[in-house]
Design an enzyme around this catalytic site. Sequence first.
Site, PDB file in Angstrom:
ATOM      1  CB  SER A  39       3.013  -2.919   0.716  1.00  0.00           C
ATOM      2  OG  SER A  39       3.791  -2.190   1.637  1.00  0.00           O
ATOM      3  CG  ASP A 161       5.962  -0.565  -0.857  1.00  0.00           C
ATOM      4  OD1 ASP A 161       5.131  -1.341  -1.357  1.00  0.00           O
ATOM      5  OD2 ASP A 161       5.687   0.236   0.049  1.00  0.00           O
TER       6      ASP A 161
END
Length: 285
Positions: A39, A161
């Site tokens: 991320s 993500d």
Amino acid sequence: MLKATIVLEGGATRGVFTSGALDYLMEKDIYMSHVIGVSAGACNAVDYVSKQPGRTRDCMIPTDKGSSYYYGVREFIKEKSLMNMDLIFDTFPNEKIKFDYDTYFQSEMECEIVTTNCITGKAEYMKERSEKERLMKICRASCSMPLVTPIVNIGEVPYLDGGLADSVPILRAQKAGNEKIVVILTRNAGYRKKVVSRGMANVYRKAYKSYPNLVRTILRRSFQYNKTMNYLEHLEREKKVFVLRPLVKPVARLERNKETLMAFYRHGYELMEENLERMMEYLEE
């Protein structure tokens, strides 16, 4: 270059802590042979490999209104995204805050970016050594938080993500074979994730009804994260990993106050400076 793996946790704007820590390392010309970013940690990872101190900080802490990556209500409804991902992963690297693709692609460092495959619900550890657009698309996928940013298609595969499936990829780092592992976290010692509430679980099921494995991964995330933290703390007590984590209260995941973000960035920078000798002793012993 040190033969070691450095693991970078995400956490959206909490990633400025990691930026500070890595900027100090880059200023001291300290690089490790293998980087795994998740991320926001993926953004930090690629800027570490491209040897650009200050770049992630400047992207995360806009200095003018035109560089703000948050959408207003009207844009949010239109784009179905809370953040201007085109600005972050196209305009910034290619125009405003240029990314050094040449240095990145020529680097001897291995860089893996963690994404979550929406179909399988599993983590994928992706690399790109030549194609600019694909590299930024992988970073974009790794940073695309559920519900607030759209799914990213790479080829014909949908991704979100990387932190959903593997927030802190310590097992991946161990499989890489390096004896030394450095982990930079963006939460305080002892932090554990709470189980998703029933109401939010229903929101996820409705939003991602086409991806049942993704929903399962999201709902199990707290269990997997907490299990990983228990294991990581065990390794830390055994002195098998070096962990750097904030000692102050972390900023909010979508913090917008520049002074607050800069203070957390400086905390990361200063904490790495204070712990450099200890880290180097661990890496060299």
